[in-house]
Design a protein around this motif. Structure first.
Motif, PDB file in Angstrom:
ATOM      1  N   GLU A   1       7.156   3.724   5.964  1.00  9.84           N
ATOM      2  CA  GLU A   1       5.974   3.339   6.707  1.00  9.84           C
ATOM      3  C   GLU A   1       5.364   4.482   7.495  1.00  9.84           C
ATOM      4  O   GLU A   1       4.248   4.368   8.037  1.00  9.84           O
ATOM      5  CB  GLU A   1       6.307   2.160   7.615  1.00  9.84           C
ATOM      6  N   ALA A   2       6.069   5.608   7.561  1.00  4.52           N
ATOM      7  CA  ALA A   2       5.507   6.817   8.182  1.00  4.52           C
ATOM      8  C   ALA A   2       4.735   7.647   7.179  1.00  4.52           C
ATOM      9  O   ALA A   2       4.069   8.611   7.553  1.00  4.52           O
ATOM     10  CB  ALA A   2       6.619   7.654   8.800  1.00  4.52           C
TER      11      ALA A   2
ATOM     12  N   GLY B   1       0.783  -1.230   0.000  1.00  6.38           N
ATOM     13  CA  GLY B   1       0.000   0.000   0.000  1.00  6.38           C
ATOM     14  C   GLY B   1       0.813   1.278   0.000  1.00  6.38           C
ATOM     15  O   GLY B   1       0.283   2.349  -0.284  1.00  6.38           O
ATOM     16  N   PHE B   2       2.086   1.196   0.334  1.00 10.47           N
ATOM     17  CA  PHE B   2       2.950   2.368   0.302  1.00 10.47           C
ATOM     18  C   PHE B   2       3.592   2.487  -1.087  1.00 10.47           C
ATOM     19  O   PHE B   2       3.933   1.483  -1.712  1.00 10.47           O
ATOM     20  CB  PHE B   2       4.058   2.269   1.353  1.00 10.47           C
ATOM     21  N   ALA B   3       3.781   3.716  -1.556  1.00  7.99           N
ATOM     22  CA  ALA B   3       4.426   3.957  -2.853  1.00  7.99           C
ATOM     23  C   ALA B   3       5.489   5.029  -2.655  1.00  7.99           C
ATOM     24  O   ALA B   3       5.281   6.199  -2.989  1.00  7.99           O
ATOM     25  CB  ALA B   3       3.402   4.377  -3.892  1.00  7.99           C
ATOM     26  N   PRO B   4       6.640   4.656  -2.114  1.00  6.40           N
ATOM     27  CA  PRO B   4       7.657   5.646  -1.745  1.00  6.40           C
ATOM     28  C   PRO B   4       8.183   6.437  -2.937  1.00  6.40           C
ATOM     29  O   PRO B   4       8.548   5.878  -3.960  1.00  6.40           O
ATOM     30  CB  PRO B   4       8.767   4.787  -1.114  1.00  6.40           C
TER      31      PRO B   4
ATOM     32  N   TYR C   1      15.188   3.581   5.903  1.00  6.20           N
ATOM     33  CA  TYR C   1      14.328   3.671   4.728  1.00  6.20           C
ATOM     34  C   TYR C   1      12.937   3.129   5.033  1.00  6.20           C
ATOM     35  O   TYR C   1      11.930   3.774   4.716  1.00  6.20           O
ATOM     36  CB  TYR C   1      14.937   2.909   3.554  1.00  6.20           C
ATOM     37  N   TRP C   2      12.868   1.947   5.637  1.00  2.08           N
ATOM     38  CA  TRP C   2      11.559   1.367   5.904  1.00  2.08           C
ATOM     39  C   TRP C   2      10.789   2.180   6.929  1.00  2.08           C
ATOM     40  O   TRP C   2       9.560   2.321   6.842  1.00  2.08           O
ATOM     41  CB  TRP C   2      11.691  -0.087   6.349  1.00  2.08           C
TER      42      TRP C   2
END
Length: 284
Positions: free
Chosen positions: A278-279, A41-44, A273-274
């Motif tokens: 995730e923030a 769900g995250f798209a960094p 990075y993670w």
């Protein structure tokens, strides 16, 4: 592999057949792509990848048919179609259909396609690497300021060489013989507590993940030297690791036949990075 594709206003789960033997992209390689990630769900840094796709297209004499904002919006829609738990590769592409004469591309024939597909992140296990005899071109030799498909066969040669040596990846030098990067990712190393990454000299891409990790290190008080790196320095490095969109952060655990440990800087880069990703806000 499962995926969704957007072309000419339509979403499909089947790969669209979009080029033929007379298309400039097929014949003469006028293609750019960008590679983003979506992870549960995250798209960094998705917006930065979309912006780079447009910049790469312009560097390759194309006339982009979508803005960065339009690309990012389509990417988010495609990511949502793949579900909240997916680990995805997100690949917007521009390509040229027609030529002005035998070789010169026709900017007005620029086309766009988006591919989003399952691509699990590699495990945190490390990889082996060797120095390859192939070098990165200078800006006078190739469109090194673009994420252009035509640049990648050279890296593929280096990767193929590494495989003949029983290694997973290759280190490539620039035209002057200084360390540039891995064949498929940016390179970092540490020696005696000092963290180093090759300075950007326009022979290799200043990766978006590289930029992100660099800023995270500096925000957390870690000094990073960006400078010219000699190949011999890797032979005595305490640790070596990579950053890149596909695997994000990965440690090199064997270089030129020498076993290496997963070091504290690689571990910290991964954790930072993670934590940052995730923030952030979820797309799905």
């Amino acid at each position: 592999m499962a995926g969704v594709y957007h072309y000419d206003g339509t979403w499909t789960t089947e790969e669209p057949k979009v080029v033929g033997p007379m298309d400039h992209a097929f014949w003469l390689g006028s293609v750019i792509f960008d590679g983003a990630r979506a992870v549960r769900g995250f798209a960094p840094d998705l917006d930065r990848h979309a912006a780079r796709a447009v910049a790469s297209a312009r560097a390759m004499l194309m006339k982009p048919t979508k803005t960065p904002e339009e690309i990012a919006s389509l990417c988010r829609e495609g990511i949502r179609r793949m579900g909240p738990d997916a680990e995805l590769y997100v690949r917007p592409m521009f390509f040229i259909r027609k030529g002005l004469g035998a070789a010169r591309p026709d900017p007005d024939s620029t086309d766009f396609i988006l591919a989003i597909y399952d691509s699990p992140l590699p495990k945190w296990a490390g990889f082996s690497a060797v120095m390859a005899p192939f070098r990165r071109p200078t800006p006078e030799m190739a469109p090194t300021d673009a994420k252009a498909a035509c640049l990648y066969p050279n890296g593929a040669r280096a990767s193929a060489f590494a495989a003949t040596q029983g290694a997973d990846n290759a280190v490539m030098c620039d035209a002057m013989g200084h360390v540039a990067e891995f064949a498929s990712a940016n390179l970092w190393f540490a020696k005696d507590g000092r963290l180093v990454t090759p300075a950007i000299n326009h022979t290799f891409l200043n990766g978006i993940t590289r930029q992100r990790v660099l800023s995270l290190f500096r925000e957390n008080g870690v000094v990073v030297e960006e400078r010219t790196v000699k190949p011999a320095e890797l032979e005595t490095a305490d640790e070596i690791f990579s950053t890149g969109n596909y695997a994000k952060v990965q440690p090199c655990t064997r270089y030129n036949g020498r076993d290496m440990q997963i070091g504290r800087f690689a571990t910290q880069a991964r954790e930072l990075y993670w934590r940052w990703m995730e923030a952030g806000e979820k797309v799905v």
